[in-house]
Enzyme design. Sequence first.
Site, short mmCIF file in Angstrom:
data_model
loop_
_atom_site.label_atom_id
_atom_site.label_comp_id
_atom_site.label_asym_id
_atom_site.label_seq_id
_atom_site.Cartn_x
_atom_site.Cartn_y
_atom_site.Cartn_z
N ASP A 16 0.86 -1.19 0.00
CA ASP A 16 0.00 0.00 0.00
C ASP A 16 0.90 1.24 0.00
OD1 ASP A 16 0.86 -0.59 2.68
OD2 ASP A 16 -0.63 0.81 3.47
N GLU B 273 -0.08 -0.84 5.81
CA GLU B 273 1.00 -0.39 6.69
C GLU B 273 0.93 1.11 6.97
OE1 GLU B 273 5.10 0.93 7.85
OE2 GLU B 273 3.82 1.62 6.23
ZN LIG Z 1 6.93 2.00 4.19
#
Ligand SMILES: [Zn+2]
Length: 404
Positions: A121, A188
Amino acid sequence: MFKKLLLSFVLIVGALLSIALIRTLMHSAPEPTVNVGLTADIDGEAATNNLAASIRFKTISHQDKEKFSPQEFEGFIKWAADTYPEFHSAMQLEMLEYTLLFKWEGSDSSLAPILLTAHYDVVPVIPGTESIWEEEPFAGVISNNRIWGRGALDDKSGVVGMMEAATYLIKNNFQPTRTVYFSFGHDEEIGGGGAAQVTEKLKQEGVQLQWSVDEGGMLVSDNPMIPDQQLAIINVAEKGSVTLDIVANAAGGHSSMPPKNNAVSVLAKAINKLEENPVPGGLQGLSATMFDGISRYFDFPMRMLFANRWLFDEVIDDQLSNITFANAMLRTTTAPTMLSGSIKTNVLPIEAIATVNFRVHPRDTPESVQAYVERIVADEQITVRTRGGEMHLRYHHGKQTVIA
Ligand SMILES: [Zn+2]
């Protein structure tokens, strides 16, 4: 008498200088060790094109979960399966939401497995900055010997790099002795819920890892302290994060007749105090070890400082505190990020809030940071609230209701 004093002064300074000089000369860089024999015949052009292609999926993590676009994530996952068939057939895949956990079975099950992680992501493009991008953020352009776009560095390079490397090994009949897990996270940038699920899953299965490696660190060739050297930074620790609301309360009223103690001015003073009183710090632990290593490559005067910390510790702390990245290694950092006050131009606020994000050095705790902040901003119109977890948030809203 004066002569004697002067003589002993000269002797002491001379002795100190000699010690400092000898220590500086001994504080030298080790002979470089060169490993020969490891070659990998990777198709660089194909790998480059693959990373560029991966950037074209807009796998954006939005703070607002409503904006999540599953097609982009599904597209990326399908692309990865089509592009790296050997990788996918050599491993067992477990999907935890959109986080991918691959298991590459080792030949020796008595060895503890390792975990290699990365995330696919990326953060959104900040609205209004579109025009200053040299290349489209999601076009995956290759030009000027560079791969451009969101995720090129952070962190599709990690995901694609691992799939490239493992594919190369598989094609060369490699099988790991130790089981290898790959975890490719999908969120994340907004807290890493996928990584938490991976942890939970491994825990449930009783997997105790030997070690794990995540993204971070890079090869730096323009560090001003060692201008002609390349510095490979390996991150071995991570700071914690705590966010506090500094709240100023006042009577409120109309802006045509403002009293002296406006909540906004009281809050401004508190923020100022925080800026002027950084959380105490110093060069210790891992940061000290790192500087001990790299300072061996510094020019002579700087090398002398680091070779003689017994003499120059305060000078070093002062110097490092003025360098943004070094300061962050020395202490818990203070960063005011959000502000709110009145909702109308002519209404005095009864409450003004500054949100301050602290990145917590291992020597501090969220509690000790809060206690320090409370001491620095102490004022009868000021309170400090945590924004940490769900429990605190509820408390936060509760208190707001009471005030309102
Ligand atoms: Zn990163």
